[in-house]
Write a protein that holds these residues in place. Structure first.
Motif, PDB file in Angstrom:
ATOM      1  N   SER A 155       0.891  -1.189  -0.041  1.00  0.00           N
ATOM      2  CA  SER A 155       0.124   0.081   0.041  1.00  0.00           C
ATOM      3  C   SER A 155       0.911   1.258  -0.044  1.00  0.00           C
ATOM      4  N   ARG A 156       0.168   2.490  -0.055  1.00  0.00           N
ATOM      5  CA  ARG A 156       1.150   3.776  -0.234  1.00  0.00           C
ATOM      6  C   ARG A 156       1.093   4.300   1.133  1.00  0.00           C
ATOM      7  N   GLU A 157       0.458   3.911   2.105  1.00  0.00           N
ATOM      8  CA  GLU A 157       0.325   4.413   3.462  1.00  0.00           C
ATOM      9  C   GLU A 157       0.346   3.327   4.374  1.00  0.00           C
ATOM     10  N   PHE A 158       1.241   3.119   5.324  1.00  0.00           N
ATOM     11  CA  PHE A 158       1.295   1.787   6.038  1.00  0.00           C
ATOM     12  C   PHE A 158       2.088   2.161   7.350  1.00  0.00           C
ATOM     13  N   TYR A 159       1.839   1.140   8.247  1.00  0.00           N
ATOM     14  CA  TYR A 159       2.677   1.342   9.667  1.00  0.00           C
ATOM     15  C   TYR A 159       3.746   0.409   9.568  1.00  0.00           C
ATOM     16  N   MET A 160       4.943   1.157  10.159  1.00  0.00           N
ATOM     17  CA  MET A 160       6.130   0.429  10.294  1.00  0.00           C
ATOM     18  C   MET A 160       6.754   0.606  11.462  1.00  0.00           C
ATOM     19  N   LYS A 161       7.496  -0.476  12.185  1.00  0.00           N
ATOM     20  CA  LYS A 161       8.383  -0.317  13.438  1.00  0.00           C
ATOM     21  C   LYS A 161       9.658  -0.174  12.775  1.00  0.00           C
ATOM     22  N   ASP A 162      10.286   0.877  13.050  1.00  0.00           N
ATOM     23  CA  ASP A 162      11.891   1.349  12.386  1.00  0.00           C
ATOM     24  C   ASP A 162      12.615   1.583  13.690  1.00  0.00           C
ATOM     25  N   MET A 163      13.702   0.608  13.774  1.00  0.00           N
ATOM     26  CA  MET A 163      14.582   0.774  14.880  1.00  0.00           C
ATOM     27  C   MET A 163      15.840   1.405  14.299  1.00  0.00           C
ATOM     28  N   TYR A 164      16.771   2.139  14.989  1.00  0.00           N
ATOM     29  CA  TYR A 164      18.107   2.788  14.658  1.00  0.00           C
ATOM     30  C   TYR A 164      19.010   2.532  15.932  1.00  0.00           C
ATOM     31  N   THR A 165      20.091   1.943  15.618  1.00  0.00           N
ATOM     32  CA  THR A 165      21.164   1.744  16.720  1.00  0.00           C
ATOM     33  C   THR A 165      22.343   2.410  16.341  1.00  0.00           C
ATOM     34  N   PHE A 166      23.055   2.937  17.504  1.00  0.00           N
ATOM     35  CA  PHE A 166      24.017   3.432  17.487  1.00  0.00           C
ATOM     36  C   PHE A 166      25.214   2.909  18.438  1.00  0.00           C
ATOM     37  N   ASP A 167      26.284   2.552  17.712  1.00  0.00           N
ATOM     38  CA  ASP A 167      27.341   1.847  18.850  1.00  0.00           C
ATOM     39  C   ASP A 167      28.798   2.291  18.811  1.00  0.00           C
ATOM     40  N   ALA A 168      29.415   2.015  19.698  1.00  0.00           N
ATOM     41  CA  ALA A 168      30.892   2.575  19.551  1.00  0.00           C
ATOM     42  C   ALA A 168      31.885   1.930  18.966  1.00  0.00           C
ATOM     43  N   SER A 169      31.415   0.654  18.382  1.00  0.00           N
ATOM     44  CA  SER A 169      32.404   0.138  17.377  1.00  0.00           C
ATOM     45  C   SER A 169      31.707  -1.016  16.517  1.00  0.00           C
ATOM     46  N   GLU A 170      32.571  -1.365  15.526  1.00  0.00           N
ATOM     47  CA  GLU A 170      32.083  -2.308  14.249  1.00  0.00           C
ATOM     48  C   GLU A 170      31.378  -3.550  15.268  1.00  0.00           C
ATOM     49  N   GLU A 171      32.299  -4.040  16.164  1.00  0.00           N
ATOM     50  CA  GLU A 171      32.232  -5.167  16.699  1.00  0.00           C
ATOM     51  C   GLU A 171      30.679  -5.201  17.492  1.00  0.00           C
ATOM     52  N   ALA A 172      30.520  -3.915  18.280  1.00  0.00           N
ATOM     53  CA  ALA A 172      29.427  -3.763  19.253  1.00  0.00           C
ATOM     54  C   ALA A 172      28.220  -3.774  18.397  1.00  0.00           C
ATOM     55  N   ALA A 173      28.418  -2.973  16.906  1.00  0.00           N
ATOM     56  CA  ALA A 173      27.006  -2.971  16.365  1.00  0.00           C
ATOM     57  C   ALA A 173      26.740  -4.118  15.606  1.00  0.00           C
ATOM     58  N   ARG A 174      27.755  -4.989  15.438  1.00  0.00           N
ATOM     59  CA  ARG A 174      27.246  -6.444  14.854  1.00  0.00           C
ATOM     60  C   ARG A 174      26.727  -7.323  15.860  1.00  0.00           C
ATOM     61  N   GLN A 175      27.078  -7.178  17.204  1.00  0.00           N
ATOM     62  CA  GLN A 175      26.398  -7.752  18.223  1.00  0.00           C
ATOM     63  C   GLN A 175      24.813  -7.222  18.470  1.00  0.00           C
ATOM     64  N   THR A 176      24.743  -5.848  18.228  1.00  0.00           N
ATOM     65  CA  THR A 176      23.435  -5.380  18.271  1.00  0.00           C
ATOM     66  C   THR A 176      22.592  -5.930  17.055  1.00  0.00           C
ATOM     67  N   TYR A 177      23.106  -6.158  16.094  1.00  0.00           N
ATOM     68  CA  TYR A 177      22.631  -6.777  14.698  1.00  0.00           C
ATOM     69  C   TYR A 177      21.900  -7.941  15.057  1.00  0.00           C
ATOM     70  N   ASP A 178      22.852  -8.910  15.870  1.00  0.00           N
ATOM     71  CA  ASP A 178      22.442 -10.082  15.954  1.00  0.00           C
ATOM     72  C   ASP A 178      21.351 -10.107  17.098  1.00  0.00           C
ATOM     73  N   LEU A 179      21.302  -9.122  18.058  1.00  0.00           N
ATOM     74  CA  LEU A 179      20.337  -9.211  19.176  1.00  0.00           C
ATOM     75  C   LEU A 179      19.158  -8.712  18.566  1.00  0.00           C
ATOM     76  N   VAL A 180      18.976  -7.519  17.709  1.00  0.00           N
ATOM     77  CA  VAL A 180      17.727  -7.453  17.101  1.00  0.00           C
ATOM     78  C   VAL A 180      16.994  -8.377  16.118  1.00  0.00           C
ATOM     79  N   CYS A 181      18.178  -9.218  15.483  1.00  0.00           N
ATOM     80  CA  CYS A 181      17.504 -10.084  14.567  1.00  0.00           C
ATOM     81  C   CYS A 181      16.752 -11.319  15.562  1.00  0.00           C
ATOM     82  N   ASP A 182      17.555 -11.708  16.597  1.00  0.00           N
ATOM     83  CA  ASP A 182      16.909 -12.648  17.495  1.00  0.00           C
ATOM     84  C   ASP A 182      15.497 -12.156  18.082  1.00  0.00           C
ATOM     85  N   ALA A 183      15.514 -10.799  18.247  1.00  0.00           N
ATOM     86  CA  ALA A 183      14.194 -10.215  18.690  1.00  0.00           C
ATOM     87  C   ALA A 183      13.077 -10.732  17.522  1.00  0.00           C
ATOM     88  N   TYR A 184      13.384 -10.343  16.468  1.00  0.00           N
ATOM     89  CA  TYR A 184      12.429 -10.637  15.532  1.00  0.00           C
ATOM     90  C   TYR A 184      11.917 -12.101  15.145  1.00  0.00           C
TER      91      TYR A 184
END
Length: 423
Positions: free
Chosen positions: A148-177
């Motif tokens: 559709s042209r108008e829809f509801y979305m959940k959008d999360m944005y994460t900010f981490d101190a290092s690439e390693e930490a950001a990739r851990q966050t990535y895995d964590l959010v994937c697990d939440a999904y």
């Protein structure tokens, strides 16, 4: 004929979920790709949002709300004002200043974080999300709430101190999904995906296999590998891990995750101060869940041709009570007994009291009302039929998602329903 997105004869819906949602009074068409969400659909959506909030809180998510109107300057700075092309709804205010209606909010949230001066590494990770209306000028809106042209979305944005930490966050959010789709009982596949207009270096989609799905997927039968065909080089036909032949399937994309690195933080200069007090760019990720699309997609994959089936957690109402037909010999006794069941239920399981519907169209037979209840997909239907005159009275209970019919006393009904979860 018909307007864009309606195949076949004018006004004829194009897939199971769209047909069932229109017939069941869940949605009503407005302009192409826009719908009124009717009260039962809103109830289901609010439940889905509550479940989503629980999963996001569990990974340290903080909920905020960003403007739908986003300034053209922000989008020009990231290069997406031009790259998104005609999919962006663009408008100008009375002063001639350009805006778009946000389809997604990477630019906006990065600007917000960049505005926090003296952000310290001790304040990271930041995991910010919203559940709001998004806009996309689809060339061919179709399949009801699936595109559709108008829809509801959940959008999360994460900010981490290092690439390693950001990739851990990535895995964590994937697990939440994963946890969310498991709780809904939806058979998802997590696939390797292209990064498209969002960008970044790593991306996955959460797909619900369905014939009407617009994405083509390849899957290893032993579960080692799954990808959107967009990501394959040439004709990859066997699993890179075990060599088994890959099978093709179609899917509806209901979630998408991206590791972004510093793509957006470098544009807005979203920095934090390291332990050595040096300014560093935050490492980002973004994560989308299509809320209204999940509603439609779950109906698409769980329902029969003519009856809606919901993930029981988010059904608009858990219970439908059907009293006897007017003029039947059970009428008086049955109606009073059913009311008593409801009163006892409200006392024992107060969370179900507001999740119950009484079908008081007693001019109709029980059979006709049961057929309607079946079509609308209430997980449980409690009927005061012939056996309410027995001692003790016996009620007929239909458990729609398993197709079971049980004959239970009032206590039995309450015990059965005590297992029902309402978010």
């Amino acid at each position: 004929g018909g307007e864009a997105g309606w195949d076949g004869r004018a006004g004829e819906p194009t897939c199971r979920s769209q047909k069932l949602m229109l017939q069941g009074g869940l949605i009503h068409p407005s302009s192409p790709g826009c719908y009124y969400y009717m009260p039962p659909a809103v109830r289901a959506m609010e439940k889905l949002i509550r479940v989503t909030d629980e999963e996001m809180r569990a990974v340290g998510g903080q909920k905020l709300n960003m403007p739908c109107l986003s300034s053209a300057e922000l989008w020009r700075a990231s290069g997406r004002w031009d790259r998104m092309g005609p999919e962006l709804f663009r408008l100008a205010d009375r002063h001639g200043k350009g805006y778009c209606l946000g389809p997604t909010h990477e630019e906006a949230v990065t600007e917000l974080v960049a505005a926090q001066s003296n952000l310290s590494y001790k304040q990271l990770p930041l995991r910010l999300y919203q559940i709001t209306r998004k806009f996309r000028d689809e060339p061919k809106p179709r399949f009801g709430l699936l595109r559709s042209r108008e829809f509801y979305m959940k959008d999360m944005y994460t900010f981490d101190a290092s690439e390693e930490a950001a990739r851990q966050t990535y895995d964590l959010v994937c697990d939440a999904y994963r946890s969310l789709f498991d709780r809904l009982g939806l058979p998802f596949i997590k696939v390797r995906a292209a990064t498209g207009s969002i960008g970044g270096t790593v991306s996955h989609e959460f797909q619900l296999p369905a014939g009407v799905g617009e994405d083509r997927l390849v899957v290893c039968p032993d579960g080692h590998f799954a990808a959107n065909v967009e990501t394959l080089n040439g004709e990859q036909t066997s699993c890179p891990t075990c060599g088994e032949k890959l099978t093709q399937t179609r899917g509806i994309e209901v979630g998408h995750t991206f590791y972004l690195g510093t793509k957006y933080s470098s544009v807005s200069n979203a920095i934090f101060y390291s332990p050595e007090n040096k300014p560093q760019l935050a490492e980002m990720g973004c994560y989308g869940l299509g809320i209204t699309r999940i509603l439609a997609a779950s109906i698409e994959v769980l329902s029969t041709e003519d009856s809606i089936r919901w993930p029981s957690l988010i059904a608009p109402y858990q219970l439908c009570f059907i009293p006897p037909k007017r003029g039947s010999k059970e009428e008086e006794e049955g109606a009073a007994l059913l009311e008593r069941v409801y009163d006892d239920l409200a006392e024992a399981l107060p969370h179900l009291a507001g999740d119950s519907v009484l079908d008081d169209r007693t001019q109709l037979t029980i059979g006709k009302r049961l057929k309607d209840a079946n079509k609308l997909g209430y997980p449980y239907v409690v009927i005061a039929g012939k056996r309410v005159c027995e001692d003790p009275p016996v009620f007929e209970v239909w458990h729609q998602n398993t197709g079971q019919v049980l004959f239970l006393t009032k206590e039995g009904v309450i015990e059965l329903l005590s297992k029902v979860q309402v978010p």
